[in-house]
Design an enzyme around this catalytic site. Sequence first.
Site, PDB file in Angstrom:
ATOM      1  N   ARG A   1     -23.448 -35.078  -5.915  1.00  0.00           N
ATOM      2  CA  ARG A   1     -24.389 -34.074  -5.387  1.00  0.00           C
ATOM      3  C   ARG A   1     -25.784 -34.239  -5.953  1.00  0.00           C
ATOM      4  O   ARG A   1     -26.769 -33.831  -5.343  1.00  0.00           O
ATOM      5  CB  ARG A   1     -23.830 -32.671  -5.650  1.00  0.00           C
ATOM      6  CG  ARG A   1     -22.568 -32.400  -4.832  1.00  0.00           C
ATOM      7  CD  ARG A   1     -21.842 -31.165  -5.324  1.00  0.00           C
ATOM      8  NE  ARG A   1     -20.551 -31.484  -5.912  1.00  0.00           N
ATOM      9  CZ  ARG A   1     -19.871 -30.670  -6.696  1.00  0.00           C
ATOM     10  NH1 ARG A   1     -20.349 -29.488  -6.979  1.00  0.00           N
ATOM     11  NH2 ARG A   1     -18.701 -31.035  -7.173  1.00  0.00           N
TER      12      ARG A   1
ATOM     13  N   GLU B   1     -14.640 -30.226 -16.416  1.00  0.00           N
ATOM     14  CA  GLU B   1     -13.951 -28.921 -16.371  1.00  0.00           C
ATOM     15  C   GLU B   1     -12.536 -29.136 -15.829  1.00  0.00           C
ATOM     16  O   GLU B   1     -11.606 -28.439 -16.195  1.00  0.00           O
ATOM     17  CB  GLU B   1     -14.750 -27.992 -15.447  1.00  0.00           C
ATOM     18  CG  GLU B   1     -14.402 -26.537 -15.525  1.00  0.00           C
ATOM     19  CD  GLU B   1     -15.243 -25.701 -14.559  1.00  0.00           C
ATOM     20  OE1 GLU B   1     -16.044 -26.274 -13.806  1.00  0.00           O
ATOM     21  OE2 GLU B   1     -15.062 -24.471 -14.568  1.00  0.00           O
TER      22      GLU B   1
HETATM   23  O1  LIG Z   1     -20.857 -29.995 -16.406  1.00  0.00           O
HETATM   24  P1  LIG Z   1     -19.594 -30.665 -15.987  1.00  0.00           P
HETATM   25  O2  LIG Z   1     -18.378 -29.997 -16.515  1.00  0.00           O
HETATM   26  O3  LIG Z   1     -19.610 -32.126 -16.306  1.00  0.00           O
HETATM   27  O4  LIG Z   1     -19.454 -30.506 -14.405  1.00  0.00           O
HETATM   28  C1  LIG Z   1     -20.511 -30.679 -13.504  1.00  0.00           C
HETATM   29  C2  LIG Z   1     -20.271 -31.828 -12.579  1.00  0.00           C
HETATM   30  O5  LIG Z   1     -19.075 -31.594 -11.795  1.00  0.00           O
HETATM   31  C3  LIG Z   1     -19.383 -31.747 -10.416  1.00  0.00           C
HETATM   32  O6  LIG Z   1     -19.188 -33.036  -9.969  1.00  0.00           O
HETATM   33  P2  LIG Z   1     -17.756 -33.702  -9.837  1.00  0.00           P
HETATM   34  O7  LIG Z   1     -17.447 -34.438 -11.105  1.00  0.00           O
HETATM   35  O8  LIG Z   1     -16.786 -32.685  -9.366  1.00  0.00           O
HETATM   36  O9  LIG Z   1     -17.972 -34.856  -8.756  1.00  0.00           O
HETATM   37  P3  LIG Z   1     -18.480 -34.852  -7.234  1.00  0.00           P
HETATM   38  O10 LIG Z   1     -19.953 -34.550  -7.262  1.00  0.00           O
HETATM   39  O11 LIG Z   1     -18.207 -36.249  -6.819  1.00  0.00           O
HETATM   40  O12 LIG Z   1     -17.705 -33.828  -6.472  1.00  0.00           O
HETATM   41  C4  LIG Z   1     -20.838 -31.371 -10.339  1.00  0.00           C
HETATM   42  O13 LIG Z   1     -21.452 -31.874  -9.161  1.00  0.00           O
HETATM   43  C5  LIG Z   1     -21.414 -31.972 -11.593  1.00  0.00           C
HETATM   44  O14 LIG Z   1     -21.737 -33.342 -11.428  1.00  0.00           O
HETATM   45  N1  LIG Z   2     -16.992 -24.505 -10.598  1.00  0.00           N
HETATM   46  C1  LIG Z   2     -17.543 -25.594 -10.080  1.00  0.00           C
HETATM   47  N2  LIG Z   2     -18.058 -25.592  -8.828  1.00  0.00           N
HETATM   48  C2  LIG Z   2     -18.619 -26.695  -8.324  1.00  0.00           C
HETATM   49  N3  LIG Z   2     -18.712 -27.867  -8.985  1.00  0.00           N
HETATM   50  C3  LIG Z   2     -18.217 -27.904 -10.228  1.00  0.00           C
HETATM   51  N4  LIG Z   2     -18.185 -28.891 -11.140  1.00  0.00           N
HETATM   52  C4  LIG Z   2     -17.580 -28.434 -12.249  1.00  0.00           C
HETATM   53  N5  LIG Z   2     -17.221 -27.149 -12.081  1.00  0.00           N
HETATM   54  C5  LIG Z   2     -17.619 -26.797 -10.840  1.00  0.00           C
END
Ligand SMILES: O=P(O)(O)OC[C@H]1O[C@H](OP(=O)(O)OP(=O)(O)O)[C@H](O)[C@@H]1O
Ligand SMILES: Nc1ncnc2[nH]cnc12
Length: 186
Positions: free
Chosen positions: A68, A105
Amino acid sequence: MMYHPDVMGVDALAEKIRKIPNFPKEGILFHDITTVLQSPEYFRLLVDLLTYRYMGQKIDVVAGLDARGFIIGAALAYQLNVGFVPIRKKGKLPYETISQTYELEYGNATVEIHTDAIQPAARVLLVDDLVATGGTMLAGVELIRKLGGNVVEACAILEFTDLDGGKKIRENHVPLFTLLQNDGAM
Ligand SMILES: O=P(O)(O)OC[C@H]1O[C@H](OP(=O)(O)OP(=O)(O)O)[C@H](O)[C@@H]1O
Ligand SMILES: Nc1ncnc2[nH]cnc12
């Protein structure tokens, strides 16, 4: 055309983010920014708010976190008239890379960057959509620093205050800017 930041504020943005309980697993309140992205007005508001913050800060390059952070980061790089560097999930970048593993997370992940993507002493703006545990953002910071770049600021739309990710990032001497802060719990 640009919106002035005073015209429509961050409160509107907060409401526009869709919240989905128990995705991708039980107990997670997923904050879905696609509702912002699919709206021409809100997508512009988001990009303009960040553009106004960084347009005077001599940014050399914007780095975005998979996936994202690519969407927001690329739009911001275009506005700031600088290049964009993707920090990708493991195994996606074709050239020589360095990598960093971190905890999420919900699970574990490794991110990578091309070794020629950041010039030594470059002023880098690091972008993602949100900070939960802060692991992803810190992994990005680590990669940029390993290549000799300076992270001018890490920025995101949203920071979950209950998880202390923002605190962790700031304790690592990384300036962090988030448009919104909330208790990410359900
Ligand atoms: O602060 P954190 O605990 O590290 O979490 C935040 C990250 O988690 C989500 O991405 P995700 O890893 O789900 O990947 P995606 O964007 O490919 O869905 C979000 O877009 C951040 O990059
Ligand atoms: N709660 C949440 N919603 C969307 N993206 C995430 N990445 C980690 N935690 C998330």
